[in-house]
Design an enzyme around this catalytic site. Structure first.
Site, PDB file in Angstrom:
ATOM      1  N   GLU A 117       0.836  -1.192   0.000  1.00 43.04           N
ATOM      2  CA  GLU A 117       0.000   0.000   0.000  1.00 43.04           C
ATOM      3  C   GLU A 117       0.875   1.249   0.000  1.00 43.04           C
ATOM      4  O   GLU A 117       2.097   1.174   0.093  1.00 43.04           O
ATOM      5  CB  GLU A 117      -0.964  -0.018   1.191  1.00 43.04           C
ATOM      6  CG  GLU A 117      -1.939  -1.181   1.145  1.00 43.04           C
ATOM      7  CD  GLU A 117      -2.914  -1.208   2.310  1.00 43.04           C
ATOM      8  OE1 GLU A 117      -3.807  -2.053   2.289  1.00 43.04           O
ATOM      9  OE2 GLU A 117      -2.773  -0.382   3.230  1.00 43.04           O
ATOM     10  N   HIS A 240      -8.918   9.912   3.361  1.00 42.02           N
ATOM     11  CA  HIS A 240      -8.628   8.782   2.481  1.00 42.02           C
ATOM     12  C   HIS A 240      -8.933   9.214   1.055  1.00 42.02           C
ATOM     13  O   HIS A 240      -9.981   9.797   0.782  1.00 42.02           O
ATOM     14  CB  HIS A 240      -9.466   7.566   2.850  1.00 42.02           C
ATOM     15  CG  HIS A 240      -8.938   6.293   2.260  1.00 42.02           C
ATOM     16  ND1 HIS A 240      -9.066   5.998   0.918  1.00 42.02           N
ATOM     17  CD2 HIS A 240      -8.272   5.249   2.807  1.00 42.02           C
ATOM     18  CE1 HIS A 240      -8.505   4.836   0.672  1.00 42.02           C
ATOM     19  NE2 HIS A 240      -8.019   4.353   1.796  1.00 42.02           N
ATOM     20  N   ARG A 286      -0.865   9.100   1.490  1.00 45.38           N
ATOM     21  CA  ARG A 286      -2.272   9.440   1.320  1.00 45.38           C
ATOM     22  C   ARG A 286      -2.529  10.946   1.232  1.00 45.38           C
ATOM     23  O   ARG A 286      -3.432  11.389   0.516  1.00 45.38           O
ATOM     24  CB  ARG A 286      -3.093   8.850   2.476  1.00 45.38           C
ATOM     25  CG  ARG A 286      -3.277   7.354   2.361  1.00 45.38           C
ATOM     26  CD  ARG A 286      -4.037   6.791   3.542  1.00 45.38           C
ATOM     27  NE  ARG A 286      -4.295   5.374   3.358  1.00 45.38           N
ATOM     28  CZ  ARG A 286      -4.866   4.602   4.273  1.00 45.38           C
ATOM     29  NH1 ARG A 286      -5.209   5.116   5.445  1.00 45.38           N
ATOM     30  NH2 ARG A 286      -5.079   3.327   4.041  1.00 45.38           N
ATOM     31  N   HIS A 347     -10.956  10.274   7.110  1.00 45.63           N
ATOM     32  CA  HIS A 347     -10.741   8.848   7.335  1.00 45.63           C
ATOM     33  C   HIS A 347     -10.122   8.512   8.683  1.00 45.63           C
ATOM     34  O   HIS A 347     -10.553   7.566   9.346  1.00 45.63           O
ATOM     35  CB  HIS A 347      -9.848   8.309   6.218  1.00 45.63           C
ATOM     36  CG  HIS A 347      -9.569   6.843   6.296  1.00 45.63           C
ATOM     37  ND1 HIS A 347     -10.578   5.898   6.255  1.00 45.63           N
ATOM     38  CD2 HIS A 347      -8.404   6.144   6.397  1.00 45.63           C
ATOM     39  CE1 HIS A 347     -10.048   4.689   6.335  1.00 45.63           C
ATOM     40  NE2 HIS A 347      -8.736   4.807   6.424  1.00 45.63           N
ATOM     41  N   GLU A 371      -7.036   4.656  17.992  1.00 45.27           N
ATOM     42  CA  GLU A 371      -7.145   5.938  17.304  1.00 45.27           C
ATOM     43  C   GLU A 371      -7.396   7.090  18.259  1.00 45.27           C
ATOM     44  O   GLU A 371      -7.108   8.246  17.937  1.00 45.27           O
ATOM     45  CB  GLU A 371      -8.251   5.859  16.241  1.00 45.27           C
ATOM     46  CG  GLU A 371      -8.209   6.987  15.234  1.00 45.27           C
ATOM     47  CD  GLU A 371      -9.217   6.812  14.112  1.00 45.27           C
ATOM     48  OE1 GLU A 371      -9.398   7.758  13.331  1.00 45.27           O
ATOM     49  OE2 GLU A 371      -9.843   5.720  14.010  1.00 45.27           O
ATOM     50  N   ARG A 382      -0.476   9.295   8.800  1.00 47.29           N
ATOM     51  CA  ARG A 382      -0.418   7.859   9.078  1.00 47.29           C
ATOM     52  C   ARG A 382      -0.151   7.077   7.807  1.00 47.29           C
ATOM     53  O   ARG A 382      -0.825   7.265   6.802  1.00 47.29           O
ATOM     54  CB  ARG A 382      -1.733   7.378   9.690  1.00 47.29           C
ATOM     55  CG  ARG A 382      -1.776   5.867   9.916  1.00 47.29           C
ATOM     56  CD  ARG A 382      -3.073   5.443  10.530  1.00 47.29           C
ATOM     57  NE  ARG A 382      -4.200   5.530   9.622  1.00 47.29           N
ATOM     58  CZ  ARG A 382      -4.580   4.576   8.775  1.00 47.29           C
ATOM     59  NH1 ARG A 382      -3.889   3.450   8.687  1.00 47.29           N
ATOM     60  NH2 ARG A 382      -5.642   4.737   8.005  1.00 47.29           N
ATOM     61  N   LEU A 388      -4.359  -0.573  12.656  1.00 46.23           N
ATOM     62  CA  LEU A 388      -4.704  -1.770  13.427  1.00 46.23           C
ATOM     63  C   LEU A 388      -3.486  -2.297  14.179  1.00 46.23           C
ATOM     64  O   LEU A 388      -3.611  -2.827  15.292  1.00 46.23           O
ATOM     65  CB  LEU A 388      -5.268  -2.862  12.508  1.00 46.23           C
ATOM     66  CG  LEU A 388      -6.671  -2.626  11.940  1.00 46.23           C
ATOM     67  CD1 LEU A 388      -7.068  -3.765  11.015  1.00 46.23           C
ATOM     68  CD2 LEU A 388      -7.699  -2.483  13.061  1.00 46.23           C
TER      69      LEU A 388
END
Length: 532
Positions: A117, A240, A286, A347, A371, A382, A388
């Site tokens: 990613e 996002h 992002r 997001h 979070e 991030r 997670l």
């Protein structure tokens, strides 16, 4: 008389962070887990991509650290980053022991499939197809519901933390529990505990457009701030880049893993545009991808851009992205044949309650994880699939630390919740109107691209709104909508004040007045003191 419930450990939030902590503590104490909706409802359930962890032989711990630091734009705490990355594998192994099923390379393969990613230089995202959060959440929840020492309270929302300083008049500020609204029975309960943990997730619902579920209203951050906790870096709200653009598709995320498998961002005429913005194109961090999409939409006056993965076979798409494929198909979009219309949406909340590496806050007896917390891992942006991981690592660290703490001794009884001076509200239009106004001006003025003028305009609007909310809260019986609105208003204030403090553009915070990063001084966190 307020109903009192006493436990060793009180956890507000039933997502990955809260359930991990509950399971790791339950053999040694009595645990209460509160959720303001159904027990599985929360951002964890909808996480698609996966969890970052170094498993491939060509990858390394240092590479994961370097990628995270790079994505964080100079504001990550290197100690927190190394701590998180070095504890990743053991926490993934713990998940597997709990029964979490991750996607393997093949039917008989001994190795797990790893995706790549944005911001990652290697394939290191372990996942369960495109519904990793659901697999993790449902597995941990089933285990928690079977444990005799874990007591679950769905439809219970925290009102305010109970502290020795505010509620008992003591000089020391120690958390003793929380006043809680039982939504179904419309009653207030007092939950007391030796240790209280805020694991309520982020605050995406402060914006009009968000990938977050409706429960993401910043409750823990707001409660912690009102109780006296410092808050850091709330200006860094991650948008996002790719949420499904469709009038009937509410908050549906199109995973970054599609771009990891070669999906291209295109304009309506099929033109690719990301190579103009970053060498990594679709796999850029992002913040860069979201700003690029936002710029192209505003430049052309378009409502969306398009994400095209039709170069992959239908079999590949259905195997790797079954949830996304079926959801888009339900709206008449066959992603194996046509591009997906997408827009950016709020997001992830990169800032939050300041904690140490054990999850401890400024208030004794109070922890924050997931979070809700600011651990220093994310910095100004991030990196994908580190969220997670943060939940798992810091829940584990908090469990180890909590076991070593002696309970706080207090002799003065905790007062009951006082509702003697309020009355039932005659109508609810004020709450719904204020809720809508808040989210709209936050989107318009405090979104992907900001300016000092826009931020000041938002602060002026918020000042008036908070006065109305305070008056309504002081005069009427509380309900869940009112509590969420109050919390969102506090979070909005923290975001705006943090953004006004930062006189530069960095990571997720981009302002037209200071479009460059300030390299004349070392990067620093934006800190806002607790309300007390």
């Amino acid at each position: 008389m307020t109903t009192t419930n006493d436990f060793d450990l009180l956890i507000l939030g039933s997502g990955t962070a809260g359930l991990t902590l509950a399971l790791k503590m339950a053999d040694s104490c009595q645990v209460a887990v509160l959720s303001k909706q159904q027990l599985d409802e929360g951002a964890s359930l909808y996480a698609q991509g996966g969890i970052s962890v170094v498993l491939d032989k060509t990858d390394s711990i240092q590479s994961h650290i370097d990628d995270t630091l790079r994505a964080g734009a100079g504001l990550c705490n290197p100690t927190a980053v190394r701590f998180t990355v070095e504890h990743a594998r053991e926490n993934i192994e713990w998940l597997i022991e709990q029964g979490v099923s991750f996607t393997r390379d093949g039917v008989t393969s001994e190795t797990y499939h790893l995706s790549q990613e944005g911001g990652h230089s290697h394939r290191r995202i372990i996942h369960s197809a495109d519904a990793t959060g659901r697999e993790v959440e449902t597995t941990l929840l089933a285990k928690a519901q079977q444990h005799p020492n874990i007591h679950m309270f769905p439809f219970h929302i925290g009102i305010d933390l109970i502290t020795s300083q505010k509620h008992l008049g003591e000089s020391e500020n120690h958390c003793l529990g929380c006043y809680v609204l039982d939504i179904k029975n419309d009653t207030v309960k007092t939950f007391t505990a030796k240790t209280t943990v805020l694991a309520t997730g982020g605050a995406g619902k402060v914006y009009l457009y968000t990938s977050n579920p409706d429960v993401s209203t910043g409750d823990g951050i707001a409660m912690g701030w009102r109780a006296g906790c410092r808050i850091a870096n709330m200006e860094f709200i991650q948008f996002h880049p790719t949420c499904l653009y469709h009038p009937l598709a509410k908050s549906f995320l199109i995973s970054e893993a599609l771009r990891g498998e070669g999906a291209k961002l295109k304009l309506a005429d099929g033109t690719e545009f990301m190579p103009r913005y970053h060498p990594q194109a679709e796999l850029a961090p992002r913040d860069i991808v979201a700003r690029a999409i936002d710029h192209e939409m505003k430049r052309l006056g378009h409502d969306c851009v398009y994400l095209d993965i039709s170069h992959q076979s239908q079999e590949f798409i259905e195997t790797h992205f079954p949830t996304i494929y079926q959801r888009c198909l339900s709206f008449g979009i066959d992603i194996s044949q046509v591009p997906i219309p997408v827009v950016p949406a709020a997001h992830y909340t990169c800032g939050g309650i300041v904690t140490d590496l054990n999850g401890r806050t400024d208030i004794a007896g109070l922890y924050a994880i997931g979070e809700t917390a600011h651990t220093g891992l994310h910095g100004a942006n991030r990196m994908a699939s580190n969220s997670l991981l943060e939940c798992l690592v810091f829940a584990s660290a908090a469990a180890s630390d909590i076991r070593q703490q002696a309970p706080y001794q207090y002799s003065t009884p905790i007062p009951d919740w006082d509702a003697s001076r309020v009355e039932p509200a005659k109508e609810a239009i004020a709450i719904s109107h204020n809720w809508d106004e808040l989210r709209r001006f936050m989107w318009d003025y405090v979104g992907i691209v900001r300016s000092t003028e826009r931020l000041n305009r938002a602060r002026q609007r918020l000042t008036l709104l908070k006065q109305e909310i305070h008056e309504y809260y002081s005069q009427h019986h509380i309900n869940a909508d009112l509590l969420e609105l109050r919390n969102l208003a506090d979070v909005a204030q923290l975001i705006i004040d943090s953004a006004l403090q930062r006189k530069e553009s960095r990571g997720l915070h981009y302002t037209l007045d200071f479009p460059e990063s300030d390299e004349k001084k070392p990067p620093a966190d934006t800190i806002i003191s607790g309300k007390i």
